[in-house]
Design a protein around this motif. Structure first.
Motif, mmCIF file in Angstrom:
data_model
loop_
_atom_site.group_PDB
_atom_site.id
_atom_site.type_symbol
_atom_site.label_atom_id
_atom_site.label_comp_id
_atom_site.label_asym_id
_atom_site.label_seq_id
_atom_site.Cartn_x
_atom_site.Cartn_y
_atom_site.Cartn_z
ATOM 1 N N SER A 88 0.843 -1.194 0.000
ATOM 2 C CA SER A 88 0.000 0.000 0.000
ATOM 3 C C SER A 88 0.878 1.243 0.000
ATOM 4 N N TYR A 89 0.661 2.100 -0.999
ATOM 5 C CA TYR A 89 1.346 3.383 -1.095
ATOM 6 C C TYR A 89 0.277 4.467 -1.036
ATOM 7 N N ALA A 90 0.649 5.654 -0.558
ATOM 8 C CA ALA A 90 -0.329 6.737 -0.477
ATOM 9 C C ALA A 90 0.306 8.069 -0.813
ATOM 10 N N TYR A 91 -0.478 8.902 -1.513
ATOM 11 C CA TYR A 91 -0.069 10.276 -1.732
ATOM 12 C C TYR A 91 -1.276 11.195 -1.594
ATOM 13 N N GLY A 92 -0.987 12.415 -1.163
ATOM 14 C CA GLY A 92 -2.035 13.400 -1.004
ATOM 15 C C GLY A 92 -1.493 14.775 -1.322
ATOM 16 N N TYR A 93 -2.399 15.616 -1.797
ATOM 17 C CA TYR A 93 -2.050 16.990 -2.149
ATOM 18 C C TYR A 93 -2.776 17.955 -1.216
ATOM 19 N N SER A 94 -2.065 18.904 -0.648
ATOM 20 C CA SER A 94 -2.623 19.974 0.157
ATOM 21 C C SER A 94 -3.440 19.394 1.313
ATOM 22 N N ASN A 95 -4.742 19.609 1.372
ATOM 23 C CA ASN A 95 -5.549 19.066 2.466
ATOM 24 C C ASN A 95 -5.454 17.547 2.516
ATOM 25 N N GLY A 96 -5.342 16.907 1.360
ATOM 26 C CA GLY A 96 -5.152 15.456 1.327
ATOM 27 C C GLY A 96 -3.817 15.039 1.924
ATOM 28 N N ALA A 97 -2.777 15.849 1.704
ATOM 29 C CA ALA A 97 -1.474 15.575 2.324
ATOM 30 C C ALA A 97 -1.554 15.745 3.838
ATOM 31 N N ASN A 98 -2.374 16.692 4.279
ATOM 32 C CA ASN A 98 -2.487 16.951 5.713
ATOM 33 C C ASN A 98 -3.160 15.793 6.448
ATOM 34 N N ILE A 99 -4.255 15.272 5.902
ATOM 35 C CA ILE A 99 -4.906 14.133 6.565
ATOM 36 C C ILE A 99 -4.001 12.913 6.496
ATOM 37 N N ILE A 146 0.184 29.039 0.950
ATOM 38 C CA ILE A 146 -0.718 28.193 1.733
ATOM 39 C C ILE A 146 0.063 27.238 2.631
ATOM 40 N N ALA A 147 1.128 26.683 2.091
ATOM 41 C CA ALA A 147 2.006 25.785 2.850
ATOM 42 C C ALA A 147 3.415 26.380 2.806
ATOM 43 N N PRO A 148 3.696 27.350 3.673
ATOM 44 C CA PRO A 148 4.987 28.053 3.623
ATOM 45 C C PRO A 148 6.187 27.115 3.754
ATOM 46 N N LEU A 149 7.273 27.520 3.128
ATOM 47 C CA LEU A 149 8.493 26.716 3.112
ATOM 48 C C LEU A 149 8.947 26.330 4.522
ATOM 49 N N ALA A 150 8.824 27.230 5.471
ATOM 50 C CA ALA A 150 9.280 26.924 6.839
ATOM 51 C C ALA A 150 8.521 25.736 7.425
ATOM 52 N N THR A 151 7.215 25.632 7.162
ATOM 53 C CA THR A 151 6.456 24.499 7.700
ATOM 54 C C THR A 151 6.793 23.214 6.939
ATOM 55 N N HIS A 175 1.725 27.116 -4.675
ATOM 56 C CA HIS A 175 0.989 25.938 -4.219
ATOM 57 C C HIS A 175 0.627 24.978 -5.358
ATOM 58 N N GLU A 176 1.026 25.300 -6.571
ATOM 59 C CA GLU A 176 0.698 24.454 -7.721
ATOM 60 C C GLU A 176 1.626 23.243 -7.812
ATOM 61 N N LEU A 177 1.070 22.144 -8.340
ATOM 62 C CA LEU A 177 1.899 20.959 -8.614
ATOM 63 C C LEU A 177 2.663 21.196 -9.905
ATOM 64 N N ARG A 178 3.931 20.898 -9.889
ATOM 65 C CA ARG A 178 4.770 21.077 -11.089
ATOM 66 C C ARG A 178 5.299 19.725 -11.557
ATOM 67 N N PRO A 179 5.708 19.655 -12.827
ATOM 68 C CA PRO A 179 6.161 18.381 -13.398
ATOM 69 C C PRO A 179 7.255 17.690 -12.593
ATOM 70 N N GLU A 180 8.184 18.443 -12.021
ATOM 71 C CA GLU A 180 9.266 17.804 -11.269
ATOM 72 C C GLU A 180 8.735 17.087 -10.019
ATOM 73 N N GLU A 181 7.623 17.577 -9.469
ATOM 74 C CA GLU A 181 7.017 16.892 -8.327
ATOM 75 C C GLU A 181 6.394 15.567 -8.754
#
Length: 191
Positions: A88-99, A146-151, A175-181
């Motif tokens: 099982s692998y998981a990924y989440g973006y923004s609020n999904g990453a937080n949960i 939204i998700a500052p670098l320090a956090t 806060h946008e997803l880019r190709p390198e991500e």
């Protein structure tokens, strides 16, 4: 809870961002991991009509009681969809990453690999030795409002202190997803 569920190996859990739904990453998952299974839940909290996984009281201020309850609910949901012998692998973006991060703090054994795309964890999680050796990818933007670098850096340091095998992918934008991500995400789940 609405979800897209398909069978395959490995089993990928994908968690949408605020305003997304269970379809947000279905195409990306199929593109990056053909033949993989997919479990993609929809957040059950509505914030002005936008789907989320837990409540907040303001931008970057979480309802911690709600987060704790929804984390436990999500752990139970995940366990009912996992299959013995299937990674099982998981990924989440923004609020999904937080949960997903909150789930990992409470139940580090759930996922073999974890990717947090633009997470915001504005609190200090308790130590979790069960994260030792877990593969974790954290991505973000150096100018993310939204998700500052320090956090992002604090969360990276947290996982490293727990002994996780952490990799990062940071870009110069927001806060946008880019190709390198996306490339880093695919590599994080490669054997």
């Amino acid at each position: 809870m609405h979800a897209i569920i398909t069978k395959g190996t490995p089993l990928i859990f994908a968690f949408h961002g605020t305003g997304g739904d269970e379809h947000q990453f279905a195409g990306l998952t199929a593109q990056l991991w053909p033949g993989a299974g997919l479990v993609s839940p929809r957040g059950t909290v509505s914030e002005n009509g936008a789907n989320r996984f837990f409540r907040r009281t303001a931008e970057g201020v979480y309802d911690m009681v709600d987060l704790a309850q929804r984390t436990e609910d999500m752990i139970a949901f995940i366990r009912t969809h996992q299959e013995a012998g299937v990674p099982s692998y998981a990924y989440g973006y923004s609020n999904g990453a937080n949960i997903l991060a909150a789930v990992s703090f409470r139940a580090p054994d759930l996922f073999d690999r974890l990717a947090l795309l633009h997470p915001l964890i504005p609190f200090a999680p308790s130590d979790q030795p069960g994260l030792g050796g877990r593969r974790v990818l954290i991505t973000g933007g150096r100018r993310d409002p939204i998700a500052p670098l320090a956090t992002t850096e604090a969360l990276t340091a947290y996982y490293r202190r727990q002994g996780a095998d952490v990799s990062t992918s940071l870009h110069s934008g927001g806060h946008e997803l880019r190709p390198e991500e996306i490339t880093a995400l695919q590599a994080a789940f490669a054997d």
